[in-house]
Motif scaffolding. Sequence first.
Motif, PDB file in Angstrom:
ATOM      1  N   LEU A   1       0.848  -1.189   0.000  1.00  0.00           N
ATOM      2  CA  LEU A   1       0.000   0.000   0.000  1.00  0.00           C
ATOM      3  C   LEU A   1       0.883   1.239   0.000  1.00  0.00           C
ATOM      4  CD1 LEU A   1      -2.591  -1.108   2.719  1.00  0.00           C
ATOM      5  CD2 LEU A   1      -2.823  -1.267   0.236  1.00  0.00           C
ATOM      6  N   SER A   2       0.465   2.251  -0.755  1.00  0.00           N
ATOM      7  CA  SER A   2       1.259   3.466  -0.883  1.00  0.00           C
ATOM      8  C   SER A   2       0.514   4.679  -0.332  1.00  0.00           C
ATOM      9  CB  SER A   2       1.597   3.721  -2.360  1.00  0.00           C
ATOM     10  OG  SER A   2       2.268   4.957  -2.506  1.00  0.00           O
ATOM     11  N   ASN A   3       1.229   5.439   0.480  1.00  0.00           N
ATOM     12  CA  ASN A   3       0.772   6.747   0.939  1.00  0.00           C
ATOM     13  C   ASN A   3       1.755   7.801   0.444  1.00  0.00           C
ATOM     14  OD1 ASN A   3      -0.890   8.568   2.329  1.00  0.00           O
ATOM     15  ND2 ASN A   3       0.167   8.284   4.279  1.00  0.00           N
ATOM     16  N   ALA A   4       2.246   7.575  -0.806  1.00  0.00           N
ATOM     17  CA  ALA A   4       3.326   8.395  -1.359  1.00  0.00           C
ATOM     18  C   ALA A   4       2.982   9.865  -1.377  1.00  0.00           C
ATOM     19  CB  ALA A   4       3.666   7.916  -2.769  1.00  0.00           C
TER      20      ALA A   4
ATOM     21  N   SER B   1      -0.386  13.570   3.084  1.00  0.00           N
ATOM     22  CA  SER B   1       0.252  14.519   4.000  1.00  0.00           C
ATOM     23  C   SER B   1       0.069  14.114   5.460  1.00  0.00           C
ATOM     24  CB  SER B   1      -0.322  15.930   3.781  1.00  0.00           C
ATOM     25  OG  SER B   1      -1.725  15.930   3.989  1.00  0.00           O
ATOM     26  N   THR B   2      -0.740  13.100   5.696  1.00  0.00           N
ATOM     27  CA  THR B   2      -0.979  12.592   7.049  1.00  0.00           C
ATOM     28  C   THR B   2      -0.866  11.070   7.038  1.00  0.00           C
ATOM     29  OG1 THR B   2      -3.374  12.450   6.672  1.00  0.00           O
ATOM     30  CG2 THR B   2      -2.527  14.501   7.618  1.00  0.00           C
ATOM     31  N   PRO B   3      -0.665  10.449   8.200  1.00  0.00           N
ATOM     32  CA  PRO B   3      -0.594   8.983   8.245  1.00  0.00           C
ATOM     33  C   PRO B   3      -1.896   8.349   7.748  1.00  0.00           C
ATOM     34  CG  PRO B   3       0.264   9.936  10.281  1.00  0.00           C
ATOM     35  CD  PRO B   3      -0.383  11.059   9.520  1.00  0.00           C
ATOM     36  N   LEU B   4      -1.767   7.284   6.968  1.00  0.00           N
ATOM     37  CA  LEU B   4      -2.926   6.519   6.512  1.00  0.00           C
ATOM     38  C   LEU B   4      -3.184   5.408   7.523  1.00  0.00           C
ATOM     39  CD1 LEU B   4      -5.059   5.528   4.472  1.00  0.00           C
ATOM     40  CD2 LEU B   4      -3.214   4.241   3.346  1.00  0.00           C
ATOM     41  N   LYS B   5      -4.315   5.502   8.224  1.00  0.00           N
ATOM     42  CA  LYS B   5      -4.656   4.515   9.242  1.00  0.00           C
ATOM     43  C   LYS B   5      -5.640   3.507   8.650  1.00  0.00           C
ATOM     44  CE  LYS B   5      -3.830   7.714  13.069  1.00  0.00           C
ATOM     45  NZ  LYS B   5      -4.390   8.377  14.278  1.00  0.00           N
ATOM     46  N   VAL B   6      -5.180   2.274   8.527  1.00  0.00           N
ATOM     47  CA  VAL B   6      -6.010   1.193   7.993  1.00  0.00           C
ATOM     48  C   VAL B   6      -6.562   0.401   9.175  1.00  0.00           C
ATOM     49  CG1 VAL B   6      -6.067  -0.843   6.517  1.00  0.00           C
ATOM     50  CG2 VAL B   6      -4.586   1.098   5.920  1.00  0.00           C
ATOM     51  N   ALA B   7      -7.880   0.430   9.328  1.00  0.00           N
ATOM     52  CA  ALA B   7      -8.506  -0.255  10.468  1.00  0.00           C
ATOM     53  C   ALA B   7      -8.566  -1.755  10.259  1.00  0.00           C
ATOM     54  CB  ALA B   7      -9.912   0.294  10.702  1.00  0.00           C
TER      55      ALA B   7
ATOM     56  N   ALA C   1      -0.479  -7.263  13.509  1.00  0.00           N
ATOM     57  CA  ALA C   1      -1.640  -6.450  13.897  1.00  0.00           C
ATOM     58  C   ALA C   1      -2.552  -6.209  12.690  1.00  0.00           C
ATOM     59  CB  ALA C   1      -1.183  -5.117  14.470  1.00  0.00           C
ATOM     60  N   ARG C   2      -3.866  -6.348  12.920  1.00  0.00           N
ATOM     61  CA  ARG C   2      -4.826  -6.127  11.836  1.00  0.00           C
ATOM     62  C   ARG C   2      -5.027  -4.646  11.526  1.00  0.00           C
ATOM     63  NH1 ARG C   2      -9.791 -10.555  12.290  1.00  0.00           N
ATOM     64  NH2 ARG C   2      -8.450 -12.440  12.162  1.00  0.00           N
ATOM     65  N   ALA C   3      -4.819  -3.780  12.499  1.00  0.00           N
ATOM     66  CA  ALA C   3      -4.866  -2.336  12.259  1.00  0.00           C
ATOM     67  C   ALA C   3      -3.429  -1.830  12.160  1.00  0.00           C
ATOM     68  CB  ALA C   3      -5.603  -1.625  13.382  1.00  0.00           C
ATOM     69  N   PHE C   4      -3.175  -0.997  11.177  1.00  0.00           N
ATOM     70  CA  PHE C   4      -1.806  -0.536  10.974  1.00  0.00           C
ATOM     71  C   PHE C   4      -1.830   0.825  10.285  1.00  0.00           C
ATOM     72  CE2 PHE C   4      -3.051  -3.513   7.637  1.00  0.00           C
ATOM     73  CZ  PHE C   4      -2.854  -2.772   6.480  1.00  0.00           C
ATOM     74  N   THR C   5      -0.668   1.458  10.230  1.00  0.00           N
ATOM     75  CA  THR C   5      -0.552   2.811   9.690  1.00  0.00           C
ATOM     76  C   THR C   5       0.551   2.870   8.635  1.00  0.00           C
ATOM     77  OG1 THR C   5      -1.294   3.785  11.776  1.00  0.00           O
ATOM     78  CG2 THR C   5      -0.085   5.222  10.280  1.00  0.00           C
ATOM     79  N   VAL C   6       0.264   3.584   7.541  1.00  0.00           N
ATOM     80  CA  VAL C   6       1.265   3.838   6.507  1.00  0.00           C
ATOM     81  C   VAL C   6       1.681   5.305   6.632  1.00  0.00           C
ATOM     82  CG1 VAL C   6       1.849   3.668   4.062  1.00  0.00           C
ATOM     83  CG2 VAL C   6       0.055   2.189   5.023  1.00  0.00           C
ATOM     84  N   ALA C   7       2.945   5.544   6.881  1.00  0.00           N
ATOM     85  CA  ALA C   7       3.435   6.896   7.112  1.00  0.00           C
ATOM     86  C   ALA C   7       3.328   7.736   5.844  1.00  0.00           C
ATOM     87  CB  ALA C   7       4.888   6.847   7.584  1.00  0.00           C
TER      88      ALA C   7
END
Length: 418
Positions: free
Chosen positions: A78-81, A84-90, A116-122
């Motif tokens: 997954l890309s948050n290229a 401007s904010t962290p992408l929080k995937v629930a 973890a099932r919930a994670f964040t893409v910076a």
Amino acid sequence: MSSRPRRLATIALAVLISLAGFSTAHASPRAWSASWTASPQRPSASFAPNWSEQGFADQTIRQVVRVGAGGELTRVRLSNAYGSTPLKVAGATVARTADGAAIRRESLRHLTVKGARAFTVAPGRELATDPVPLRLASLESVTITLYLAGSTGPATFHAQALATTYRAAGDHRSDAGGAAFTQTSSSWYYLSGVDVAGGPARRDGVVAFGDSITDGAGSSADANNRYPDQLAERLAAAGRRQAVLNQGIAGNRLTVDSAWFGDRAVDRFRRDVLGQPSVGTVIILMGTNDIGISELAGASPYPIFAPYPDVSAAQVIAGHRELIRAARANGLRVIGATLTPVKGSAYYTPRSEAKRDAINAWIRTSGAYDAVVDLDRALAFPDDPDRLAPPYDSGDHLHPSDAGYQAMAAAVDPNTFR
């Protein structure tokens, strides 16, 4: 081996790979093979309405892609290229595709990051999930579902998917049926890659790098008729386990950045080609937009094409040389594709045609590439070689039809691949 022991062995392998840290960006590039990709773009209105600028909040998006090579294990990138904010995937899942937004329930796997099932893409980053024991066959369709509970803000996306993406209100990541997914889009969101592992380690992936003609503009939606797809079908029919990765962006230019159509190709090449695991060959088809958009200054009603610098044939050739050097420095075989006919389109003028001829002559005769695929001659109308042959023309005299993309795939010699 029976199916039960094989399944237990696959699960054990997935656990070992996860414990070894292969789910992180520091994994060995030979441990995984990219099997499907899409080039990330900035949020924009682009050619058609989409959800990138508004983003998502308490919504589930379900995306269907067809992989190239198969494998025993699967992970998703997954890309948050451009976030401007962290992408929080629930929560996120992957499964074999059934029909439309429906999936095959028995194949459903929950995606995790470090368990973890919930994670964040910076912001500005890409993230690979942990491996899951989902065996995929070559050319099999797979469905990735993301539940985004909080507000994401504008979304990194790929504008021209030529495939249907589905959206539902609330959390429907585990739904087997597609009834909740009542909204659709023709773009992909956050999804940048599907990788496989578990087979022999090899470096034989092929990246098709280009603009809308690589992206598949003009081909039928939800039909996988882009030229990289049809090339992958040729390889599979010949028993060759090689993925063909589509890293085209509609409107993309070799030498010019665009807020709408992506970073210039000489800059995005490192991410979109050199950053893909287990790639051995790249086919470069770039330059049509550089010289064509040069002709639109003062005439185009579409501000999305700005800026309009006058790009010379020499500048395009210099861009090709830069890509060749970068590819060779990373051990890739480099194949150059000639620019396809454009007569009758808004890009065509005597000046742009002279540039196209000069670029194609250089690609054919300079010896700069390891091999050449002459797409210009493969698609040209014999009675007027500057024009697409009518069966190969989607109607705009610029982008090929399904038959045109098939002819492009047929023109590529797989024996030139690494």
